[in-house]
Scaffold this active site. Structure first.
Site, mmCIF file in Angstrom:
data_model
loop_
_atom_site.group_PDB
_atom_site.id
_atom_site.type_symbol
_atom_site.label_atom_id
_atom_site.label_comp_id
_atom_site.label_asym_id
_atom_site.label_seq_id
_atom_site.Cartn_x
_atom_site.Cartn_y
_atom_site.Cartn_z
ATOM 1 N N GLY A 184 0.872 -1.181 0.000
ATOM 2 C CA GLY A 184 0.000 0.000 0.000
ATOM 3 C C GLY A 184 0.901 1.219 0.000
ATOM 4 O O GLY A 184 1.901 1.235 -0.714
ATOM 5 N N SER A 233 5.850 -5.497 -0.946
ATOM 6 C CA SER A 233 5.855 -4.101 -1.399
ATOM 7 C C SER A 233 6.158 -3.145 -0.225
ATOM 8 O O SER A 233 7.278 -3.165 0.293
ATOM 9 C CB SER A 233 4.528 -3.789 -2.077
ATOM 10 O OG SER A 233 4.585 -2.583 -2.771
ATOM 11 N N GLU A 242 9.113 -6.822 -10.056
ATOM 12 C CA GLU A 242 7.863 -7.527 -9.763
ATOM 13 C C GLU A 242 8.054 -8.993 -10.141
ATOM 14 O O GLU A 242 8.540 -9.314 -11.226
ATOM 15 C CB GLU A 242 6.712 -6.904 -10.549
ATOM 16 C CG GLU A 242 6.419 -5.484 -10.090
ATOM 17 C CD GLU A 242 5.133 -4.887 -10.666
ATOM 18 O OE1 GLU A 242 4.590 -5.483 -11.617
ATOM 19 O OE2 GLU A 242 4.696 -3.840 -10.167
#
Lengths: 248, 248
Positions: free
Chosen positions: A93, A126, A199
């Site tokens: 987030g 993340s 990623e």
């Protein structure tokens, strides 16, 4: 930092890979990382605004893998929740919002203790990977709030840039590339190495051994040196040794 | 804020547009903004590491437009340099580094006074546009250093996102889009409007009148409302009225 210890970390670049569900691309790694001894995972949803919805998504995924999940925002005493946790997962987030909430709830010291002294597994994705490192100086996120410091959990003595992105040679956009931004960080004095995790990539840390996992590889930035490219399977243990981390 | 005054600002999204030289795409705007009365511009190069090189680039451009340029980093007393300046230009680079240097050199109050009370023209580009606004909460830059606050010069009571970028529908990258990041900012309480200035766009403020210039348009984000699209020439004066800025 870097001293022999039971530290166990799974630091994932991204929660969702295009075409897969939440944590889909790394679920085998999660299962083998958490193993059979862990029964319940403590989830920290602070990086997103809607914590209920976020906990629901995470719970569904972890239950499908055979683990119970408690979200820290449902606990009346977050510090106590960390104290009693068997494993911690911090989701992605906004990194600034996440780190500020960790400070506001006085959680940094307790998480550090549980992971570095008691040896419970820590998984981050993340923003949850960003806060596991030395500092959030190399986050990609917008500084939507102002945390009391950019220093993070320091579970490893270097920084990670999650969602690492190679320059797009066809782009006409004039904003800095990711590599340029990391090089700007290294123009500042005494800045630690930065591991650019694409990623689909993740870093597994078991005690003093760090290994690159996933399929997409990583790019390593050491201050004053040319960035280098690394294949899945690379042994990054040298990054765990504080002070020695400028040379492989 | 927003009271009638001689405030004059030219807030440019980006220093260089693909295919043009430094400030090439906005040089006519710069000339008409500075006019003939201004003879010398005070340049603030703090956003980039190599201040000498940066001042050289800026000086060449401003001299080609008929203005002298003094770089503040060459001055033994930066506050005094601001006090004596006829016009200020803050260039792009890393917004965190820039804002921290403005604080470190105690320049915010003096720049505010020169621009808002004495009415000297202020021009910013990219990071120099970010610091002119309410806060740098909507910068795109990496937080490579930690400024003592994210509050900026507040020459306008709203925020700007320079280099505003529309979502790339063909991208497989899973990082947040620019619009998603700004919406995350507006999930926080009491956050001001954010004007997304595309590369090639700029905002001209003359007293209480604000006008969108350039060719690429802008996207306006008001907390709790759907973003809206705006053509060059749009009158954004309502954004200058503090408190009234939530509704056009």
């Amino acid at each position: 930092m870097g001293a022999p210890g039971p530290r166990r970390l799974l630091l994932v670049s991204n929660s969702t890979l295009r075409g897969g569900g939440y944590l889909g691309h790394c679920q085998q790694h999660v299962r083998s990382f958490l193993g059979q001894k862990v029964k319940r995972v403590l989830f920290i949803p602070y990086a997103l605004h809607d914590r209920d919805a976020y906990a629901k998504t995470a719970r569904e995924k972890f239950e499908s893998l055979g683990y119970g999940l408690d979200s820290i925002h449902d606990s009346p005493d977050p510090v106590e929740a960390v104290r009693k946790s068997e494993a911690i997962f911090i989701g992605g987030g906004n990194t600034f919002r996440l780190l500020k909430a960790l400070y506001d709830n006085s959680l940094l010291q307790e998480i550090r203790k549980r992971v570095l002294e008691d040896g419970i597994p820590y998984m981050g994705s993340s923003a949850g990977t960003n806060v596991a490192t030395f500092s959030i100086n190399t986050t990609n996120d917008m500084p939507i709030v102002y945390p009391p410091s950019l220093q993070a959990l320091g579970l490893v003595p270097f920084n990670i840039n999650p969602h690492y992105l190679d320059p797009d040679v066809n782009s006409t956009h004039m904003g800095e590339t990711r590599a340029e931004r990391i090089l700007q960080y290294h123009e500042e004095p005494n800045t630690p190495p930065v591991l650019g995790l694409r990623e689909g990539a993740m870093l597994l840390v078991e005690g003093d051994k760090a290994t690159l996992q996933g399929v997409t590889g990583a790019r390593l930035f050491l201050r004053g040196e040319k960035p280098t490219e690394h294949e899945p399977g690379t042994d990054f243990s040298f990054l765990l040794t504080d002070g020695n981390s400028q040379k492989p």
